[in-house]
Design a protein around this motif. Structure first.
Motif, PDB file in Angstrom:
ATOM      1  N   ALA A  91       0.833  -1.202   0.000  1.00 30.39           N
ATOM      2  CA  ALA A  91       0.000   0.000   0.000  1.00 30.39           C
ATOM      3  C   ALA A  91       0.872   1.258   0.000  1.00 30.39           C
ATOM      4  N   ARG A  95       0.579   2.304  -3.946  1.00 30.55           N
ATOM      5  CA  ARG A  95      -0.741   2.938  -4.035  1.00 30.55           C
ATOM      6  C   ARG A  95      -0.649   4.409  -3.668  1.00 30.55           C
ATOM      7  N   PHE A  97      -2.859   7.311  -1.901  1.00 30.73           N
ATOM      8  CA  PHE A  97      -4.087   7.541  -1.132  1.00 30.73           C
ATOM      9  C   PHE A  97      -3.884   8.737  -0.220  1.00 30.73           C
ATOM     10  N   TYR A 170      -0.559  -6.880 -15.565  1.00 31.73           N
ATOM     11  CA  TYR A 170      -1.951  -6.370 -15.637  1.00 31.73           C
ATOM     12  C   TYR A 170      -2.405  -6.316 -17.086  1.00 31.73           C
ATOM     13  N   SER A 175      -5.054 -10.457 -12.643  1.00 29.99           N
ATOM     14  CA  SER A 175      -5.608  -9.626 -11.582  1.00 29.99           C
ATOM     15  C   SER A 175      -4.452  -9.147 -10.714  1.00 29.99           C
ATOM     16  N   ARG A 176      -4.769  -8.190  -9.818  1.00 35.50           N
ATOM     17  CA  ARG A 176      -3.707  -7.711  -8.932  1.00 35.50           C
ATOM     18  C   ARG A 176      -3.177  -8.829  -8.047  1.00 35.50           C
TER      19      ARG A 176
ATOM     20  N   ASP B   7      -9.427  -8.975  -4.689  1.00 35.95           N
ATOM     21  CA  ASP B   7      -8.343  -8.226  -5.315  1.00 35.95           C
ATOM     22  C   ASP B   7      -7.673  -7.340  -4.265  1.00 35.95           C
ATOM     23  N   THR B   9      -7.157  -4.181  -3.209  1.00 36.18           N
ATOM     24  CA  THR B   9      -7.452  -2.763  -3.214  1.00 36.18           C
ATOM     25  C   THR B   9      -6.717  -2.094  -2.054  1.00 36.18           C
ATOM     26  N   THR B  10      -6.639  -0.762  -2.089  1.00 38.55           N
ATOM     27  CA  THR B  10      -5.911  -0.070  -1.021  1.00 38.55           C
ATOM     28  C   THR B  10      -6.527  -0.311   0.366  1.00 38.55           C
ATOM     29  N   GLY B  12      -8.228  -2.845   1.234  1.00 37.11           N
ATOM     30  CA  GLY B  12      -7.960  -4.247   1.510  1.00 37.11           C
ATOM     31  C   GLY B  12      -6.538  -4.455   2.021  1.00 37.11           C
TER      32      GLY B  12
END
Lengths: 272, 289
Positions: A91, A95, A97, A170, A175-176, B7, B9-10, B12
Motif C-alpha cells: 500500500a 498505491r 491515497f 496487468y 488480476s492484482r 483483489d 485494493t488499497t 484491503g
C-alpha cells in the motif's frame, strides 16, 4: 594523498576499531570460557574443563519448556507481522491515497514508543476486556512491536522492483492478486525471509512487553530474567547463553550472505 | 458474468495492519489516558474525571527528579556512544577499506544477539565475586576483603551496559550518512588548499550531522524509558523512571492511576521529541546496499 584520512589517522582509527571490537566481543568470549569452567561461580582462577553445565541445561525441563514457549510465540507473531507488513508495504509503495503520511507514521510508531508504556497500556487493555494473560497476549504485543521492522525491510525491496514488470502482467489480463503471486512475491522473497528472521529473533528475545502481559506462562527471556536472580543457576544459564548467542550470530550472518547472493542472482535475471 | 474476484485494493491492503494497530496500540493508550484522568480506576472507586493525578505528579519531587535522572543518564550514554561510534563509522565509510561491509557486520552482529544475555555477561564480569574482582584477587592487586564494589549495582553499571548494548546499533545511521557523502567535495576542498581538518569541519561534519542526530535519538529515546537493565545491574542508585512505572503497576500495592500519569507523560515527551526531530528520523535504506 588521501583527502579523508592521513596515514597516521587511518592507523589510529584502525586501532580504535579493533579495540571496540574487542570490547564488544570480550564479554561473549568470557561467557564462552566460563560455560566450560568446573565451578559453581564464575570466578578466576579457572578450575578445569567440564561439559556439566551443558548437560544440566539440556536435561532442565523448565528451561526447555521456556525455549519451546518462546519459539511458539516467535513463530506465531512473526508470521502475522510479516503478513501485515507485506500488505502495508505494498500500500505504501504502490498505491496513492490520502493521508499516507499519518498512516505510515502510525505504522512505524511502535519503533519509538517506550516499551514500558506499551507494556502497561496492553496490560490495561487486557484487564479492561477481561482477557486472560498468557501466550496469546504476548503474541498480540509482539506483532505490534515487530510490524515496523518488517515494513522497513520489505519496503525498500519493493521500491527497487521495476513497476513495468507488474504493469505488463496487468496488461496481459492478470488480476492484482495474480500479479502479486506470480511477479511481486518471488522478487521480494529474500526481503520477506529477512523480515521474518528479524521479527522472529526480536520476539524470541523480547522481555519488556512480555513481562507485563505474560501472566503465568514462561517465555525464555522471562525464565532468564528470573534465573539471573538465583546465582546457583548461573553456570547453566551461561551455557544456554553461549548456545543461543552462537546460533543467533550464525543465523544473522547466514541470512545476510544468503540474501545478497539471492538478490544478485535475481538482479542478473531482471532486465537492466 | 465474472464472479467478483478478491483483489488487492488499497483498503484491503491497509485494513488489517491499521486495525491491528488501532486495537492494540491506540485503544490501549486511550485506556491509559482514561486511568490517568480517573475515568477508569482499579477497584471500586467512583469514576469521575479529575486532573488530580496530573497535578500530584507535576508537584511531586520524587517522580520528577527520577524523570530528570533518567534524562541525564540517557543524555550521557547517548552522547558518549555517538562520540565513540563516529570514528568507527568514519573509518568504515571513508578509509577506503575493501572489507567495509564485513567489518560493519562484525560491528553490528552483537546487537542482533540476545539483549538479556549481554546484560548477563556484564553481571558475571562486574560482580563482587565476578570476573574482574576475582581476577584482581587472584593476581593480588586487591585483597578479597576489599572488592571493587562500585562495579555492579550502580549508575556506572547501568551506563556501561546500556552503552555496550547500543554502541553497535548507533554506528549504522552514522555510517549511512558518511557513506553517501560525495568524496569529490573533499577532493575539491583539498585542491583549493584546505587542510584535512578544515575540510572535515566545513564539509564532513555538517553533512554527517543528520546521521549523528538520528543516531543520538535512536539511543536516547529507548533508554529514556529503560527499566530492564537498571533492574538487573542498577541496584538502588541505578533506579530510573522506567522502574518507577513498572513498580506502580506490579508491586503488592499497585497504583494504576499514578502509573498511567507517569507512562503518558513519558509517551508525551517521546512524541514531542519524535515530531521535532522527525526529519532526522526518516527510515532509510540501510539493510540493502
Amino acid at each position: 594523498m588521501d583527502v579523508a584520512l592521513s596515514r597516521t589517522g587511518a592507523w589510529i582509527l584502525r586501532a580504535f576499531f579493533a579495540l571496540v571490537v574487542v570490547f564488544l566481543y570480550a564479554p561473549i568470549v568470557i561467557l564462552l570460557i566460563f560455560s566450560f569452567n568446573d565451578s559453581e561461580i564464575p570466578t578466576f582462577p579457572l578450575s578445569g574443563f567440564t561439559l556439566h553445565w551443558y548437560y544440566e541445561f539440556i536435561t532442565n525441563g523448565d528451561l526447555r519448556n521456556a525455549l519451546e514457549t518462546s519459539a511458539e510465540v516467535a513463530a506465531l507473531s512473526s508470521v502475522v507481522a510479516v503478513a501485515l507488513g507485506i500488505l502495508a508495504s505494498i500500500a505504501l509503495v504502490r498505491r496513492r491515497f490520502r493521508g499516507k503520511a499519518p498512516v505510515s507514521a502510525l505504522l512505524l510508531s511502535p519503533l519509538v514508543i517506550p516499551l514500558v508504556v506499551f507494556g502497561t497500556s496492553l496490560l490495561l487493555l487486557f484487564h479492561a476486556i477481561s482477557l486472560d494473560l498468557g501466550v496469546m497476549t504476548v503474541v498480540i504485543g509482539h506483532i505490534v512491536i515487530t510490524l515496523p521492522y518488517t515494513i522497513l525491510v520489505i519496503m525498500p525491496r519493493l521500491q527497487q522492483i521495476d513497476v513495468s514488470l507488474e504493469e505488463a502482467a496487468y496488461d496481459l489480463g492478470a488480476s492484482r492478486l495474480r500479479t502479486f503471486r506470480s511477479i511481486t512475491l518471488p522478487l521480494i522473497l529474500p526481503a520477506i525471509l529477512s523480515a521474518f528472521l528479524i521479527a522472529f529473533t526480536t520476539s524470541f528475545d523480547e522481555y519488556a512487553v512480555a513481562s507485563f502481559v505474560v501472566g503465568s506462562s514462561v517465555t525464555f527471556p522471562i525464565y532468564l530474567y528470573s534465573a539471573l536472580r538465583f546465582p546457583n543457576q548461573l553456570p547453566q544459564v551461561i551455557a544456554v547463553a553461549v548456545v543461543v548467542i552462537t546460533i543467533s550470530l550464525a543465523v544473522v550472518v547466514a541470512a545476510e550472505v544468503g540474501r545478497r547472493v539471492y538478490e544478485r542472482r535475481l538482479g542478473e535475471l531482471e532486465p537492466s | 458474468m465474472d464472479r467478483p474476484r478478491p483483489d488487492l485494493t488499497t483498503p484491503g491492503l491497509l485494513g488489517l495492519p491499521l486495525a491491528w494497530l488501532v486495537a492494540f496500540l491506540l485503544v490501549p493508550i486511550g485506556i491509559v489516558a482514561a486511568y490517568s484522568f480517573n475515568v477508569l480506576a482499579l477497584g471500586e472507586v467512583p469514576h469521575s474525571f479529575t486532573l488530580q493525578g496530573w497535578s500530584d505528579f507535576l508537584h511531586s519531587s520524587i517522580y520528577l527528579s527520577l524523570f530528570w535522572k533518567s534524562v541525564e543518564l540517557s543524555l550521557i550514554v547517548s552522547g558518549i556512544i555517538v562520540a565513540l561510534a563516529f570514528p568507527l563509522a568514519y573509518y568504515l565509510a571513508l578509509s577506503g577499506t575493501k572489507r567495509k561491509y564485513i567489518l560493519l557486520l562484525l560491528l553490528i552482529a552483537p546487537f542482533l544477539t540476545s539483549y538479556l544475555l549481554r546484560v548477563l555477561a556484564w553481571k558475571v564480569i562486574l560482580g563482587n565475586q565476578g570476573v574482574i574482582n576475582s581476577f584482581l584477587f587472584w593476581t593480588g592487586i586487591r585483597s578479597p576483603d576489599h572488592p571493587v564494589s562500585q562495579l555492579l549495582y550502580s549508575r556506572f553499571a547501568v551506563m556501561l551496559v546500556l552503552g555496550y548494548i547500543w554502541l553497535p546499533f548507533v554506528a549504522l545511521p552514522i555510517f549511512v550518512s558518511l557513506e553517501t557523502l560525495d568524496r569529490r567535495l573533499l577532493e575539491a576542498a583539498s585542491d583549493l588548499g584546505a587542510s584535512r581538518l578544515y575540510a572535515f569541519r566545513r564539509i564532513t561534519l555538517p553533512l554527517a550531522a543528520p546521521g549523528l542526530v538520528a543516531a543520538f535519538l535512536f539511543v536516547f529515546i529507548p533508554t529514556l524509558g529503560e527499566f530492564v537493565t537498571p533492574s538487573l545491574v542498577g541496584g538502588a542508585s541505578g533506579y530510573l523512571y522506567g522502574n518507577q512505572i513498572v513498580d506502580l503497576f506490579h508491586t503488592g500495592f499497585p497504583d494504576w492511576e499514578t502509573g498511567s500519569v507517569l507512562a503518558l507523560f513519558l509517551l508525551g515527551v517521546v512524541a514531542i521529541l519524535t515530531l521535532v526531530f522527525s526529519r532526522f528520523l526518516q527510515p532509510r535504506q540501510v539493510v540493502a546496499d
